[in-house]
Design an enzyme around this catalytic site. Structure first.
Site, PDB file in Angstrom:
ATOM      1  N   LYS A  23     -23.001  13.962   8.997  1.00  0.00           N
ATOM      2  CA  LYS A  23     -23.745  15.174   9.334  1.00  0.00           C
ATOM      3  C   LYS A  23     -25.037  14.825  10.065  1.00  0.00           C
ATOM      4  CE  LYS A  23     -22.874  18.313   6.411  1.00  0.00           C
ATOM      5  NZ  LYS A  23     -22.762  18.540   4.986  1.00  0.00           N
ATOM      6  N   ARG A  93     -28.663  19.325   2.637  1.00  0.00           N
ATOM      7  CA  ARG A  93     -27.217  19.116   2.649  1.00  0.00           C
ATOM      8  C   ARG A  93     -26.876  17.644   2.501  1.00  0.00           C
ATOM      9  NH1 ARG A  93     -24.924  22.495   7.610  1.00  0.00           N
ATOM     10  NH2 ARG A  93     -23.435  23.135   6.039  1.00  0.00           N
ATOM     11  N   GLY A 102     -16.296  17.301  -2.809  1.00  0.00           N
ATOM     12  CA  GLY A 102     -16.472  16.776  -4.169  1.00  0.00           C
ATOM     13  C   GLY A 102     -17.922  16.468  -4.427  1.00  0.00           C
ATOM     14  N   MET A 104     -22.120  17.297  -3.709  1.00  0.00           N
ATOM     15  CA  MET A 104     -22.928  18.483  -3.515  1.00  0.00           C
ATOM     16  C   MET A 104     -22.936  18.819  -2.037  1.00  0.00           C
ATOM     17  SD  MET A 104     -26.872  19.262  -3.969  1.00  0.00           S
ATOM     18  CE  MET A 104     -27.144  19.472  -2.224  1.00  0.00           C
ATOM     19  N   ARG A 337     -18.438  18.170  13.537  1.00  0.00           N
ATOM     20  CA  ARG A 337     -17.769  16.944  13.084  1.00  0.00           C
ATOM     21  C   ARG A 337     -16.336  16.962  13.595  1.00  0.00           C
ATOM     22  NH1 ARG A 337     -17.446  18.543   6.691  1.00  0.00           N
ATOM     23  NH2 ARG A 337     -16.478  20.550   6.991  1.00  0.00           N
ATOM     24  N   HIS A 455       8.952   1.013 -12.759  1.00  0.00           N
ATOM     25  CA  HIS A 455      10.308   1.322 -12.321  1.00  0.00           C
ATOM     26  C   HIS A 455      10.366   2.682 -11.631  1.00  0.00           C
ATOM     27  CE1 HIS A 455      14.406   2.932 -12.920  1.00  0.00           C
ATOM     28  NE2 HIS A 455      14.753   1.710 -12.571  1.00  0.00           N
ATOM     29  N   ARG A 561      16.599  -6.023  -3.465  1.00  0.00           N
ATOM     30  CA  ARG A 561      16.540  -6.441  -4.877  1.00  0.00           C
ATOM     31  C   ARG A 561      17.960  -6.355  -5.423  1.00  0.00           C
ATOM     32  NH1 ARG A 561      11.460  -3.186  -4.605  1.00  0.00           N
ATOM     33  NH2 ARG A 561       9.770  -4.345  -5.569  1.00  0.00           N
ATOM     34  N   ARG A 617      17.360 -11.053  -1.832  1.00  0.00           N
ATOM     35  CA  ARG A 617      16.707 -11.789  -2.905  1.00  0.00           C
ATOM     36  C   ARG A 617      17.659 -11.971  -4.075  1.00  0.00           C
ATOM     37  NH1 ARG A 617      11.855  -9.253  -6.246  1.00  0.00           N
ATOM     38  NH2 ARG A 617      13.567  -8.178  -7.283  1.00  0.00           N
ATOM     39  N   GLU A 745       4.872 -15.271  -5.344  1.00  0.00           N
ATOM     40  CA  GLU A 745       4.448 -14.198  -6.244  1.00  0.00           C
ATOM     41  C   GLU A 745       3.882 -14.731  -7.550  1.00  0.00           C
ATOM     42  OE1 GLU A 745       7.788 -11.640  -7.113  1.00  0.00           O
ATOM     43  OE2 GLU A 745       9.200 -13.290  -7.169  1.00  0.00           O
ATOM     44  N   SER A 764       7.885 -14.789   1.501  1.00  0.00           N
ATOM     45  CA  SER A 764       7.597 -13.364   1.433  1.00  0.00           C
ATOM     46  C   SER A 764       6.672 -13.155   0.244  1.00  0.00           C
ATOM     47  CB  SER A 764       8.893 -12.578   1.257  1.00  0.00           C
ATOM     48  OG  SER A 764       8.594 -11.206   1.159  1.00  0.00           O
ATOM     49  N   GLY A 766       5.238 -11.598  -2.697  1.00  0.00           N
ATOM     50  CA  GLY A 766       5.588 -10.568  -3.681  1.00  0.00           C
ATOM     51  C   GLY A 766       4.301 -10.177  -4.382  1.00  0.00           C
ATOM     52  N   THR A 767       3.591  -9.281  -3.736  1.00  0.00           N
ATOM     53  CA  THR A 767       2.237  -9.002  -4.228  1.00  0.00           C
ATOM     54  C   THR A 767       2.217  -8.113  -5.468  1.00  0.00           C
ATOM     55  OG1 THR A 767       2.177  -7.373  -2.456  1.00  0.00           O
ATOM     56  CG2 THR A 767       0.954  -9.417  -2.108  1.00  0.00           C
ATOM     57  N   ASN A 768       3.382  -7.585  -5.867  1.00  0.00           N
ATOM     58  CA  ASN A 768       3.390  -6.868  -7.150  1.00  0.00           C
ATOM     59  C   ASN A 768       3.174  -7.866  -8.272  1.00  0.00           C
ATOM     60  OD1 ASN A 768       4.133  -4.651  -5.628  1.00  0.00           O
ATOM     61  ND2 ASN A 768       6.319  -4.884  -6.069  1.00  0.00           N
ATOM     62  N   ASP A 769       4.021  -8.894  -8.270  1.00  0.00           N
ATOM     63  CA  ASP A 769       3.858  -9.910  -9.311  1.00  0.00           C
ATOM     64  C   ASP A 769       2.595 -10.741  -9.090  1.00  0.00           C
ATOM     65  OD1 ASP A 769       5.871  -9.823 -11.368  1.00  0.00           O
ATOM     66  OD2 ASP A 769       7.315 -10.072  -9.748  1.00  0.00           O
ATOM     67  N   CYS A 831       6.498  -8.273   0.772  1.00  0.00           N
ATOM     68  CA  CYS A 831       7.460  -7.252   0.368  1.00  0.00           C
ATOM     69  C   CYS A 831       7.036  -6.535  -0.904  1.00  0.00           C
ATOM     70  CB  CYS A 831       8.851  -7.842   0.209  1.00  0.00           C
ATOM     71  SG  CYS A 831       8.946  -9.081  -1.084  1.00  0.00           S
ATOM     72  N   TYR A 851       5.432 -10.198   9.371  1.00  0.00           N
ATOM     73  CA  TYR A 851       6.013  -8.872   9.112  1.00  0.00           C
ATOM     74  C   TYR A 851       5.519  -8.297   7.796  1.00  0.00           C
ATOM     75  CZ  TYR A 851       9.189 -11.041   5.710  1.00  0.00           C
ATOM     76  OH  TYR A 851       9.693 -11.697   4.621  1.00  0.00           O
TER      77      TYR A 851
HETATM   78  C1  PEP Z   1       6.842  -8.357  -5.986  1.00  0.00           C
HETATM   79  O1  PEP Z   1       6.674  -8.928  -7.057  1.00  0.00           O
HETATM   80  O2  PEP Z   1       5.920  -8.054  -5.227  1.00  0.00           O
HETATM   81  C2  PEP Z   1       8.202  -8.001  -5.566  1.00  0.00           C
HETATM   82  C3  PEP Z   1       8.420  -7.470  -4.367  1.00  0.00           C
HETATM   83  O3  PEP Z   1       9.189  -8.141  -6.471  1.00  0.00           O
HETATM   84  P1  PEP Z   1       9.471  -7.133  -7.684  1.00  0.00           P
HETATM   85  O4  PEP Z   1       8.616  -5.931  -7.488  1.00  0.00           O
HETATM   86  O5  PEP Z   1      10.911  -6.845  -7.634  1.00  0.00           O
HETATM   87  O6  PEP Z   1       9.069  -7.971  -8.864  1.00  0.00           O
HETATM   88 MG    MG Z   2       8.384  -9.837  -8.067  1.00  0.00          MG
END
Ligand code: PEP
Ligand code: MG
Length: 876
Positions: A23, A93, A102, A104, A337, A455, A561, A617, A745, A764, A766-769, A831, A851
């Site tokens: 602003k 403002r 959200g 003021m 804006r 899941h 998977r 995998r 991972e 690859s 596996g950034t979840n684990d 992934c 990728y």
């Molecule tokens: C992960 O761990 O990032 C992954 C892609 O494998 P999963 O989620 O199946 O453990």
């Molecule tokens: Mg995993």
């Protein structure tokens, strides 16, 4: 020299958003462009940060600077703050770097008290107007700064109207309004135990503090987290001279866009109210007129406004959202804006601006927020209906879209009801593989437990089904078939609605509209693809997912998977037999049942991708997801295996793990049971041979070994793969190449990536684990306690949704460098769920991955995010 915290509008420009907020920066820009802007000053975001550093106090240095600028402002405006002879009133403002609902928003008419109001009445020769402004100010200040509930003031007004026997506010006389002021102040004193602040300087300082404070209110914190806005940005405060849209019939106020924000159509769009102040338009008490009407009402003003709007749009080369006020026939611009717009409008505006020669393709690609594309791919709620609905509660926005249907509590019921033509929402404490078909039949999925990589979340995103997960406040009673939330009990068959984009849960039916992809989408995405440097793959477990991914532009499959292929009822038994098998013989028997399914599915994937990369995998089932729990399932499997129920129960008990996510899964399964790797390799190679034989394209299988932490572990499994594959290829007489790679991972794999790259032909991430194990947070349970971390600003964002660049990202970077040192041409990707998150994709581009891979419905989002990253920071 002391630090500068305050800037006159004439001292800033549009590039100073970080310091002056959007602003403040734009008010400065309009001032410098010679537009009619009521003048004032902006207190910088640094002052906000300082306020927090000083224990939520405005220090003397900043106070003195505000006073100094108030004097400068008085000179510019030719009026004086708190001076009844010629009073200067101001609006206060908030304005952060990114516009943020959200916080003021606005206080108008600040600077009034019992004395000044008399001066204002005299000066304007309009007593009613003066007291109307005063009572509005007391109301707003009490509400916004002092947090006294607004409805209480409305009650006082209603009471007054009843006494006078009138219906409309406008029917109240000057004396009535004077009396309202007295009543408001009495109410204030009763509630606050002190007089309403009559010193305009105190009012101003309190209002500035309230803006700073609002940066940290719960709504702002939620909005920030949803939009990844860092807490340390802070907000600026703009103090602007008031002009009065409520000073007669030649006055008014309004809001307008240079193009239609819903459709993108090029035409002034907006509305205004004669004889009104800003909040009247927003509050919807009176019905405003469309902006076109102003052409008749005040042709000169309209002409001037239209010309300013046009200039602003050309100046910012983007659609503008403007606020204006007319005071006695004179136009003032209060704000401009870049306008918020729907996804379809965003595409149309971006494409039109290119065609109009205002911006180039690269700039156009930067103009659409990747996340917005979701709205084009998933159904959305009717905006008006959504506004009226009240949420019962909120969970995690696990998979976007809008779902509305009747509540069922089991996957079987979901399937059954859907078969009979009902739209259903499946409500579960959590989901498991056996729920898969029910999930497929449901419009939406709601779970009590589980985070962004649970899941339910992963599977729903894969299907493109709306999902709200981890709403811990829900109490489910499966027996009674009810759940309670937000004080309401919902029974089986009742309608609820889920917003997978915000996480909101509604106890009613809200109409929604299906996704619409307009003609601009294709053209826009072509531009994005032209500039992006990352390849975009999809995570796909079935040929159906693969086809969906292709439709959305996926260039390969980054993760299949294989255990997910066994979620369906007919297959899950074979999988369970394999898991509970006690002898190699039993296991081989179960594997032999699994094999044809796998080969068939792999053939389907290869066909769908027509020679593009398909990364398969190997089995990685955290066992707890697959163990049978229902009596009838246990009995059936016992029969199949020819053992007693008691013995099978024993086996199941022995497989129980305290930390299944860190248990017997991933490549560990193949280390203990090499026959699994053998079977999967056979399925992969035979499928590739079959598909290559019957098509013009060639399949080059890519085999990915999960959960590796040590190069010898990888080598152990790889040796089995190579031996099996080479044999089969030799027998086929074909010349087939294949690759064996791994997931990174486990932190140890990242730390020893140079060694791992000796065996792995690709990585690859596996950034979840990797997130789970780097933070030590369970993927499935972190949702339960992360809220306290957000509240206490320990972590600002969900690390399972947005890659933690500081910690997990450091491991990724290290593994990229180590991997390339050993094997310069190693193919690197991601992934984990982060592969579809725009800021994480940008990170992947910046660290030099080849990728990203994400669920099919996020492929367009990733394509756009990758293009934006490449345009911002091109790689050589
Ligand atoms: C992960 O761990 O990032 C992954 C892609 O494998 P999963 O989620 O199946 O453990
Ligand atoms: Mg995993």
């Amino acid at each position: 020299m002391s630090h500068k915290y305050v800037y006159l509008f004439s001292e800033g420009n549009k590039d100073m958003r970080e310091l002056l907020g959007g602003k403040g920066a734009n008010l400065a820009e309009m001032t410098n462009a010679g537009m009619p802007v009521p003048q004032g000053f902006t207190i910088s975001t640094e002052a906000c940060t300082q306020y927090y550093n000083d224990g939520r106090q405005i220090n003397d240095e900043i106070k003195a600077e505000i006073d100094e600028y108030l004097v400068k402002m008085e000179k510019i405006c030719g009026k004086k703050f708190a001076d009844p002879e010629n009073p200067l009133l101001v609006s206060v403002r908030s304005g952060a770097r990114a516009s943020m609902p959200g916080m003021m928003d606005t206080i108008l008419n600040l600077g009034l008290n019992d004395v000044v109001v008399k001066g204002l009445a005299k000066f304007t020769n309009n007593e009613r107007f003066a007291y109307d402004s005063y009572r509005r100010f007391i109301q707003m200040f009490s509400d916004v700064v002092m947090e006294l509930p607004k409805p209480e003031f409305e009650k006082i007004i209603d009471q007054k109207k009843a006494e006078k026997g009138v219906k409309m506010d406008t029917e109240l006389s000057a004396d009535d309004l004077k009396d309202l002021v007295v009543r408001f102040k009495a109410f204030y004193k009763e509630k606050k135990g002190e007089d309403f602040p009559s010193d305009p300087k105190v009012q101003l300082m309190e209002a500035v503090k309230a803006v700073f404070r609002s940066w940290d209110n719960p709504r702002a914190n939620v909005y920030r987290r949803l939009n990844e806005i860092p807490y340390d940005w802070g907000t600026a405060v703009s103090v602007q001279a008031m002009v009065f849209g409520n000073s007669g019939d030649r006055s008014g106020t309004g809001v307008a866009f240079t193009r239609n924000p819903a459709t993108g159509e090029k035409a002034l769009f907006g509305e205004y109210l004669i004889n009104a102040q800003g909040e009247d338009v927003v509050a919807g008490v009176r019905t405003p007129s469309p902006i076109a009407q102003l052409k008749q009402d005040m042709p000169e003003v309209y002409k001037q406004f239209a010309s300013i709007a046009d200039r602003l749009e050309k100046h910012y080369t983007d659609m503008q959202d403007m606020e204006f006020t007319i005071e006695n026939g004179k136009l003032y611009m209060l704000q401009t804006r870049n306008g918020k717009r729907t996804a379809n409008a965003a595409l149309k505006v971006a494409v039109d601006l290119v065609d109009e020669g205002m911006i180039d393709e690269k700039e156009a690609v930067l103009r659409v927020e990747p996340k917005q594309l979701d709205a084009l791919l998933h159904p959305q709620f009717d905006a008006e209906a959504l506004k009226k609905a009240k949420a019962l509660g909120k969970g995690l926005a696990a998979s976007p879209g809008a779902a509305c249907g009747r509540v069922v509590f089991s996957a079987e019921d979901a399937k059954e009801w859907a078969k009979n033509g009902e739209k259903v929402v499946l409500v579960r404490r959590e989901t498991s593989p056996e729920d898969i078909e029910g999930m497929q039949s449901a419009e939406g999925i709601l779970t009590v437990r589980g985070g962004m990589t649970s899941h339910a979340a992963v599977v729903a995103r894969g299907m493109g089904t709306c999902c709200v997960s981890g709403c811990g406040e829900i109490v489910v009673d499966y027996d009674a078939k009810t759940f309670t939330l937000g004080g309401k009990t919902i029974k089986e068959g009742d309608y609820i609605s889920l917003d997978g984009t915000t996480g909101n849960i509604y106890g009613e039916a809200i109409p929604s509209a299906p996704a619409t992809i307009s003609g601009n989408f294709g053209r826009f995405m072509e531009w994005a693809d032209k500039y992006r440097q990352l390849e975009v793959y999809t995570n796909a477990d079935t040929p159906r997912d693969a086809k969906q991914g292709r439709k959305f532009g996926a260039e390969g499959i980054g993760l299949c998977r294989t255990e997910h292929m066994f979620f369906e009822e007919t297959r899950i038994k074979a999988m369970r037999e394999m898991i509970v098998a006690e002898t190699t013989e039993e296991r081989e028997k179960a594997l032999a049942k699994i094999m044809p399914f796998q080969q068939g599915d792999f053939e389907g994937l290869y066909e769908a991708m027509e020679g593009r990369p398909v990364i398969i995998r190997y089995l990685d089932p955290p066992l707890h997801e697959f163990l049978p729990t229902k009596e009838e399932d246990i009995k059936e499997i016992a029969d199949e295996l020819g053992i007693t129920v008691a013995r099978l129960k024993n086996v199941i008990a022995s497989l129980h793990e305290f930390n299944p996510m860190m248990g017997h899964r991933g490549c560990r399964l193949c280390v203990t049971y090499p026959e699994i790797a053998k079977m999967q390799t056979t399925a992969v190679i035979n499928a590739a041979i079959a598909v290559t034989k019957r098509n013009k394209f060639k399949v080059e299988p890519r085999i990915m070994i999960p959960l590796v932490g040590e190069v010898k572990e990888l080598k152990f499994v790889k040796d089995i793969v190579v031996e099996t594959a080479d044999q089969l290829i030799k027998e086929s007489g074909m010349d087939m190449k294949y690759q064996v790679g791994t997931m990174i991972e486990i932190p140890r794999a990242a730390l020893t990536a140079d060694e791992i790259a000796k065996e792995a032909e690709f990585f690859s991430f596996g950034t979840n684990d990797l997130t789970q194990m780097t933070f030590g947070f369970s993927r499935d349970d972190a949702g339960k306690f992360l809220d306290s971390y957000y509240e206490n600003k320990i972590y600002e964002l969900d690390p399972f949704a947005h890659l933690d660049q500081k910690g997990v990202g450091k491991l990724v970077k290290m593994a990229v460098e180590l991997g390339r040192k050993t094997r310069p041409d190693i193919h690197l990707g991601i992934c984990g769920e982060h592969g579809g998150d725009p800021t994480s994709v940008e990170f992947c581009h910046d660290v030099g991955l080849n990728y990203v891979s994400c669920s099919p419905f996020r492929v367009p989002v990733a394509r756009l995010a990758a293009a934006q990253a490449a345009i911002k920071n091109p790689r050589k």
